[in-house]
Design an enzyme around this catalytic site. Sequence first.
Site, mmCIF file in Angstrom:
data_model
loop_
_atom_site.group_PDB
_atom_site.id
_atom_site.type_symbol
_atom_site.label_atom_id
_atom_site.label_comp_id
_atom_site.label_asym_id
_atom_site.label_seq_id
_atom_site.Cartn_x
_atom_site.Cartn_y
_atom_site.Cartn_z
ATOM 1 N N CYS A 28 -17.428 19.178 -7.452
ATOM 2 C CA CYS A 28 -17.921 18.568 -6.220
ATOM 3 C C CYS A 28 -18.502 19.666 -5.320
ATOM 4 O O CYS A 28 -18.413 20.846 -5.634
ATOM 5 C CB CYS A 28 -16.799 17.810 -5.507
ATOM 6 N N CYS A 77 -15.848 22.272 -4.436
ATOM 7 C CA CYS A 77 -15.412 23.104 -5.562
ATOM 8 C C CYS A 77 -16.529 24.019 -6.061
ATOM 9 O O CYS A 77 -16.264 25.075 -6.633
ATOM 10 C CB CYS A 77 -14.899 22.227 -6.699
ATOM 11 N N ALA A 126 4.803 -2.539 -1.127
ATOM 12 C CA ALA A 126 6.009 -1.752 -1.402
ATOM 13 C C ALA A 126 6.003 -1.077 -2.766
ATOM 14 O O ALA A 126 7.017 -1.023 -3.452
ATOM 15 C CB ALA A 126 7.257 -2.629 -1.238
ATOM 16 N N CYS A 169 -12.934 20.964 -9.961
ATOM 17 C CA CYS A 169 -14.019 20.050 -10.314
ATOM 18 C C CYS A 169 -15.356 20.647 -9.898
ATOM 19 O O CYS A 169 -15.448 21.842 -9.636
ATOM 20 C CB CYS A 169 -13.772 18.656 -9.735
ATOM 21 N N ASP A 175 -4.013 -2.964 8.788
ATOM 22 C CA ASP A 175 -2.611 -3.204 8.440
ATOM 23 C C ASP A 175 -1.872 -3.509 9.742
ATOM 24 O O ASP A 175 -2.356 -3.246 10.837
ATOM 25 C CB ASP A 175 -2.023 -2.006 7.701
ATOM 26 N N ASP A 188 4.569 -8.283 7.079
ATOM 27 C CA ASP A 188 5.494 -8.412 5.944
ATOM 28 C C ASP A 188 6.567 -7.338 6.019
ATOM 29 O O ASP A 188 6.411 -6.345 6.733
ATOM 30 C CB ASP A 188 4.721 -8.279 4.627
HETATM 31 N N1 GUN Z 1 1.153 -0.109 3.032
HETATM 32 C C1 GUN Z 1 1.778 0.377 1.955
HETATM 33 N N2 GUN Z 1 2.679 -0.518 1.489
HETATM 34 C C2 GUN Z 1 2.623 -1.582 2.298
HETATM 35 C C3 GUN Z 1 3.310 -2.846 2.322
HETATM 36 O O1 GUN Z 1 4.168 -3.155 1.487
HETATM 37 N N3 GUN Z 1 2.950 -3.724 3.307
HETATM 38 C C4 GUN Z 1 2.002 -3.419 4.247
HETATM 39 N N4 GUN Z 1 1.687 -4.326 5.170
HETATM 40 N N5 GUN Z 1 1.349 -2.249 4.231
HETATM 41 C C5 GUN Z 1 1.663 -1.349 3.280
HETATM 42 ZN ZN ZN Z 2 -13.850 19.241 -6.075
#
Ligand code: GUN
Ligand code: ZN
Length: 659
Positions: free
Chosen positions: A275, A278, A190, A273, A84, A119
Site C-alpha cells: 500500500c 508500506c 456479541a 504489503c 450504534d 440490545d
Molecule cells: N458492537 C459490537 N457488538 C455489538 C453488539 O452486540 N450490539 C451492538 N448494538 N453493538 C455492538
Molecule cells: Zn500496507
Amino acid sequence: MFEIKAKDMRGRVGVLKTKHGNVKTPALMPVIHPRKQTVDVKKYGADIVITNAYLIYKDENLAKKAIDEGLHKLINFDGPIMTDSGSFQLSVYGDVDITNKQVIDFQEKIKTDIGTSLDIPTAPFVDRKKAEDDLKITINRAREAVDYKNSQNMEMMLNSVVQGSTFMDLRQKCAHELSNLNADLYPIGAVVPLMESYHYKDLVDVVMNSIMYLPDNTARHLMGAGHPMIFALAVAMGCDLFDSAAYILYAEDDRLLSTRGTYKLENLQEMPCSCEVCSKYTPDDLRSMPKEKRTDLIAQHNLHVSFAELRLIRQAIYEGSLMELVEERCRAHPALLDAVRQLAKYNSDLEKYDPRSKKSAFFYTGPESLKRPEVIRHHQKLLEMPKKRDLVILPPSRKPYSKFISGKLGEFYIYGSQQDIDLDNTDFMVLDIPFGLIPLEIDEVYPLSQNDSPKIKDIDSLEYIESFLSDFIENYQQVLIHLKIINELGIGLYNKCISSDEIRYEKDDIKKIKAIADYQFGVGAGDALFNGNIKIEKSKKTGKIRHIYDGKVIIVNMRASDSYLVLSKEGAKRLHNKMPYPLNRVVVNKDSQPFALEGKSVFCKFVVDCDENIRTRDEVLIVNEEDELLAYGKSLLSASEINNFQTGQAIKTRKGMKK
Ligand code: GUN
Ligand code: ZN
C-alpha cells in the site's frame, strides 16, 4: 432495499439501498469517532460508515450540532451512515443513561440512515439464566423499537441485533423472533469477545445458528468484526456488513492488520504489503515518527488491507472461488482451520445456497475440501440415481475422463457375486478425489470435470475414498474394480483378478444426454426430453455436444462451459409434461401470468411457490397455480431466496409460451 448480484456459498455480492446512496456488499463500515476522526475513510473505499449515537447524545455540543445540522454534517460524510445505540458501552461499563425509546428518537432526529435499538450484548459462555434473562430484554426492546418507529413514521432503517450468547438454541430463537418483527436489518451481536480470544469455531456456530434463522432478503452485519483475517469466512457464512474500529484501535497500539494475522510494529523488519504507506516507509521510519503521525499511517495501512480483502472477496464470489479463498485464509491460524472444519457441519444448509455451476473450477486445497457443498450435492444425486446390476470402477485419467477412456480397460478385481459380464446392465464410474465416484456419462457436467486435486493423495482422501467405495458398492451385485485402484488403496477384500476383453467402455451419446438430463432435472427427465428422431449436433472444433433435436425441432442446447442442458420451448414442454409437480417449477401468481407468457422476467414478489431443489443458475419451468406452463428460464437465486425476497428478479426468462 437489498438486492443480490452474485452468489457463492452463502456469500453474496449485493446492493444495500439507503437514502444516502447504494452500498455494494460485502462492505466494511469504518467506525468514525464523532470527536476525533482524522483519517479520510472515503479515500480507501468506504461507501458507508458507522458511528455511535450514544457518544453523540452524551456530548452536549455534538448532540446540539447533530440535531441542528444533521449527522452527515457532523461527521462530514455524505454517504450512508449507520449508528450504534450505546449497547457496546452498556456491555463494557454495565450501564448507560439512555432508554431504548430515547436512543431511537435521537437517532431519527439526527437523521441517521440506519439506527439500532438498545440490545444487550451478552458475553459468550455466561450461564444459561443470564443469557435467557438478557435475551428477553433484547427481544422486547427490538419489538418496542419497531413499534415505536412505525407509530412515529420514522424514516430511518432499523437494526434488531441477534443475541443469545453461545447458546445455539437461544441464537436460533432470537433470530427467528426478530425476523417476525419486520425490522430492516438483523446484525449478529456479541461476537467481539469470541474473535478477540480466537474462538473462531464458536464464532462459526454462533453465526450459522443466527443466519440460518434470519431472512435472506436483507444485509447481515457481523457487529464489531473488523479483522480482515475473518472476512472471507464470515462472507461464506452469509455476512454482508462488517464494521471496523480495529483499523484505528490496532493502529493506536502499533499493530498492523493483514489477512495472515496481526503484525506488531516492534517486530517488523519489512513492511507487510505494498500500500502507499508500506511502499513509502520502512518499519524504522515508522518507529522513529511521533506517535500521532505513526498512528495515522498505520490506520491507513489497516484500512487499505481491509478494503483490499473485501474487493478480493467480491471478485471471488463473481468467479465462484470463495471457498478456495476461505480455505486459503483459514490456513493462517490453527483456530481458523478449526473454524473452516466446523463450517463443514453446516454443509447441508450451505448447499441450499451454493450455485449449481460456477465460472471457476473446484480446487481441492486439503481435506476440508472433501466436505464442501458441491461434494455433498453430488453424493445425494448419486444415491438417487437408478443403478444397473453391475458396476465397473476405473482409475482417473485426464479430464473429462470419458474423452480419454474407451475400448479395452485392463485388469480388474471382482467384488460380490460373480456372473457373466453384461455391458447393458453395467454402470461405469471413475473413482477420484474429491467427488468419489463419477459416472462416465455425466463426467462433463460441472464440477465433475471442472476440478483439480493434487496427484499425491493425503491420508484423509484415501480413507474417504475407501469408505465411500465400500458403502457405495453395496448397491450392486457385482463390482469390478480396476487393478490400479486396488494397488493404490492397498485393500484386500476383493477376490479374483480378471483381465477380460469383454469389459469395454463404449461411448453412447443418447445414454449420455439422458444421464445428464436425469442428473440435472431429476430421474426420468432423460426419457421425457429425448424421444422421437433424436439428432445430436456437435461442435466441429471441440467435438462436444452442442444442440439436440427431434427431427428439426430443437429440444435443448448443451452449455459448453458446464455441460448443463439449456431448455428450448419444446424441451420445456416435454419436461413439463412428464416431470411431476413441483419438480423444476417456479409458480407465479395470476397478476404475473400475462408477463410470464410474454417472456418477461419473473420478479420474486410474484412467486407463490417453487421446487425446493432450485439453485442459482438452474433451468426452471415457470407455471401458474394450475401448473400450466407459462414460460421457462434461468434461476438467479436458490429456492429459499426466491421465497424470501419481495423485490428483485428471481428468474431470467428465456421465452414465454405465447411467442
Ligand atoms: N458492537 C459490537 N457488538 C455489538 C453488539 O452486540 N450490539 C451492538 N448494538 N453493538 C455492538
Ligand atoms: Zn500496507
